[in-house]
Motif scaffolding. Structure first.
Motif, PDB file in Angstrom:
ATOM      1  N   ASN A 208      -0.629  -5.197   5.321  1.00 44.91           N
ATOM      2  CA  ASN A 208       0.472  -5.729   6.136  1.00 44.91           C
ATOM      3  C   ASN A 208       0.586  -5.086   7.512  1.00 44.91           C
ATOM      4  OD1 ASN A 208       1.339  -3.207   5.355  1.00 44.91           O
ATOM      5  ND2 ASN A 208       3.471  -3.839   5.027  1.00 44.91           N
ATOM      6  N   ALA A 209      -0.462  -4.383   7.967  1.00 47.96           N
ATOM      7  CA  ALA A 209      -0.442  -3.771   9.296  1.00 47.96           C
ATOM      8  C   ALA A 209      -0.819  -4.834  10.324  1.00 47.96           C
ATOM      9  CB  ALA A 209      -1.393  -2.587   9.358  1.00 47.96           C
ATOM     10  N   ILE A 210       0.190  -5.559  10.794  1.00 42.50           N
ATOM     11  CA  ILE A 210      -0.024  -6.721  11.664  1.00 42.50           C
ATOM     12  C   ILE A 210       0.850  -6.591  12.906  1.00 42.50           C
ATOM     13  CG2 ILE A 210       0.251  -9.225  11.843  1.00 42.50           C
ATOM     14  CD1 ILE A 210      -0.308  -9.364   8.827  1.00 42.50           C
ATOM     15  N   HIS A 229      -0.534  -0.708  17.022  1.00 45.27           N
ATOM     16  CA  HIS A 229      -0.034  -0.794  15.651  1.00 45.27           C
ATOM     17  C   HIS A 229       0.753   0.463  15.299  1.00 45.27           C
ATOM     18  CE1 HIS A 229      -2.221  -4.370  14.013  1.00 45.27           C
ATOM     19  NE2 HIS A 229      -2.937  -4.150  15.108  1.00 45.27           N
ATOM     20  N   ARG A 230       1.775   0.271  14.496  1.00 45.73           N
ATOM     21  CA  ARG A 230       2.503   1.388  13.901  1.00 45.73           C
ATOM     22  C   ARG A 230       2.180   1.360  12.409  1.00 45.73           C
ATOM     23  NH1 ARG A 230       5.586   3.960  17.175  1.00 45.73           N
ATOM     24  NH2 ARG A 230       6.725   4.980  15.451  1.00 45.73           N
ATOM     25  N   ALA A 231       1.132   2.099  12.048  1.00 44.97           N
ATOM     26  CA  ALA A 231       0.611   2.038  10.684  1.00 44.97           C
ATOM     27  C   ALA A 231      -0.148   3.310  10.368  1.00 44.97           C
ATOM     28  CB  ALA A 231      -0.298   0.825  10.522  1.00 44.97           C
ATOM     29  N   ALA A 275       1.752  -0.848   7.216  1.00 51.70           N
ATOM     30  CA  ALA A 275       2.693  -0.681   8.323  1.00 51.70           C
ATOM     31  C   ALA A 275       3.707   0.390   7.949  1.00 51.70           C
ATOM     32  CB  ALA A 275       3.389  -2.000   8.615  1.00 51.70           C
ATOM     33  N   GLU A 276       4.231   1.105   8.974  1.00 54.98           N
ATOM     34  CA  GLU A 276       5.181   2.172   8.659  1.00 54.98           C
ATOM     35  C   GLU A 276       6.398   1.590   7.939  1.00 54.98           C
ATOM     36  OE1 GLU A 276       6.562   4.144  12.148  1.00 54.98           O
ATOM     37  OE2 GLU A 276       7.386   2.336  13.057  1.00 54.98           O
ATOM     38  N   GLY A 277       6.927   2.375   7.007  1.00 57.68           N
ATOM     39  CA  GLY A 277       8.065   1.921   6.216  1.00 57.68           C
ATOM     40  C   GLY A 277       8.058   2.576   4.850  1.00 57.68           C
ATOM     41  N   GLU A 278       8.943   2.104   3.971  1.00 57.10           N
ATOM     42  CA  GLU A 278       9.078   2.661   2.625  1.00 57.10           C
ATOM     43  C   GLU A 278       8.473   1.712   1.592  1.00 57.10           C
ATOM     44  OE1 GLU A 278      13.186   3.535   2.025  1.00 57.10           O
ATOM     45  OE2 GLU A 278      13.181   5.226   3.428  1.00 57.10           O
ATOM     46  N   GLU A 297       4.376   6.882   7.710  1.00 61.53           N
ATOM     47  CA  GLU A 297       4.702   7.180   9.098  1.00 61.53           C
ATOM     48  C   GLU A 297       3.506   6.829   9.969  1.00 61.53           C
ATOM     49  OE1 GLU A 297       6.805  11.006   9.734  1.00 61.53           O
ATOM     50  OE2 GLU A 297       6.496  11.267   7.571  1.00 61.53           O
ATOM     51  N   SER A 298       3.775   6.166  11.097  1.00 63.05           N
ATOM     52  CA  SER A 298       2.700   5.679  11.955  1.00 63.05           C
ATOM     53  C   SER A 298       1.778   6.806  12.404  1.00 63.05           C
ATOM     54  CB  SER A 298       3.298   4.995  13.186  1.00 63.05           C
ATOM     55  OG  SER A 298       2.265   4.487  14.009  1.00 63.05           O
ATOM     56  N   GLY A 299       0.489   6.588  12.220  1.00 65.47           N
ATOM     57  CA  GLY A 299      -0.523   7.545  12.652  1.00 65.47           C
ATOM     58  C   GLY A 299      -0.766   8.689  11.710  1.00 65.47           C
TER      59      GLY A 299
END
Length: 312
Positions: A208-210, A229-231, A275-278, A297-299
């Motif tokens: 889902n890293a879109i 991307h934030r992933a 993608a960043e998130g829970e 967390e992104s990166g």
């Protein structure tokens, strides 16, 4: 009476002699093996079979030189062109291709007639009807096109090309993904397109890293864009203790807190880019189910370990 008969005999002999001479003369003038011809006429000559007929005159060929330019700047297009020349039949039937070239400035030798010259520049194209009669022709086609060159990154770190793909759409009405133009385009690929606005979807990994962006293509220009991307990439493990050896053959499911399945994988330590998130991780092994909540967390690429001891 005897005197009368003797007088006519020489005359009869003379007539007979003349008739025989005439018949003999006629016989000598007949062609050998041919049908009899009237006396005094010359028979027609028979052409020799060994004679070569005169060559037919070929149609005069015409040289047609072609080139293409960008619509706004009139700058010549020096690469990425594919040319085709079709017969112009003036009807709805599919025209025949009579010539093609990948040169930026091709020259075609054509017989007199009507043709359609067509050129493509990636997904853009132009065509022109021409009439070829005599002399040499120079045809210039105008192409309203530019190009996109795309990249992906997480923060300042470029994403490896083999982990990125792009899909490009033409928006229609209220739908940003109205018409798909190209799928699975790669990083730094020169994507030639008609000028206009496009919706670009960038996918990092296979989950889902879109990221999405609207980009404008201008005629004669290359639009370069980096989609950020934030992933991060998570390595999934089921272990007996922290840092311990992962259990092989484990089935993993990554879910959103609401229960939507994002990714499934089987193995000792499969990786997934999220993608960043829970998220919620479910691990199944030998008929038992283990769970763990985790955060991306992104990166920050890391291992996500599910401890058997934490799951009664």
């Amino acid at each position: 009476m005897m005197t009368f008969l003797n007088t006519r005999l020489p005359i009869l002999l003379l007539l007979t002699s003349l008739t025989t001479a005439t018949a003999s003369a006629q016989t000598l003038t007949q062609p050998l093996g041919g049908s009899p011809q009237p006396f005094g006429q010359t028979p027609p000559s028979v052409p020799s079979l060994s004679q070569t007929p005169p060559p037919s005159l070929p149609l005069k060929q015409v040289s047609v030189s072609a080139s293409a330019v960008f619509s706004e700047s009139n700058e010549p297009i020096r690469s990425g062109l594919i040319w085709r020349v079709f017969e112009d039949r003036g009807d709805t039937s599919h025209p025949n291709i009579v010539a093609r070239s990948g040169s930026p400035t091709p020259s075609f030798t054509l017989a007199p007639g009507n043709y359609i010259v067509h050129v493509t520049y990636g997904f853009a194209s132009a065509s022109k009807r021409i009439s070829v009669q005599s002399g040499n022709l120079n045809e210039r086609l105008v192409v309203s096109a530019g190009a996109l060159k795309l990249r992906g990154a997480v923060g300042e770190t470029p994403i490896p090309a083999n982990r990125m793909s792009f899909s490009i759409y033409v928006p229609e009405a209220q739908n940003s993904e109205g018409k798909l133009v190209i799928a699975n385009a790669k990083q730094n690929e020169m994507i030639r397109l008609p000028e206009g606005t496009y919706h670009v979807v960038s996918t990092y990994g296979d989950a889902n890293a879109i990221m999405r962006s609207d980009l404008k293509v201008e005629a004669g220009k290359v639009t370069e864009a980096t989609l950020n991307h934030r992933a991060a990439t998570m390595t999934l493990k089921l272990v007996a203790s922290e840092g311990g050896e992962a259990f092989a053959g484990t089935a993993f499911s990554v879910l959103t807190p609401g229960g939507d399945v994002i990714r499934e994988a089987i193995g000792a330590f499969p990786s997934v880019t999220l993608a960043e998130g829970e998220y919620v991780l479910i691990a199944r092994h030998e008929g038992k189910v283990y769970t763990k909540d985790f955060k991306v967390e992104s990166g920050l690429d890391r291992d996500v370990e599910v401890l058997v001891t934490d799951n009664p």
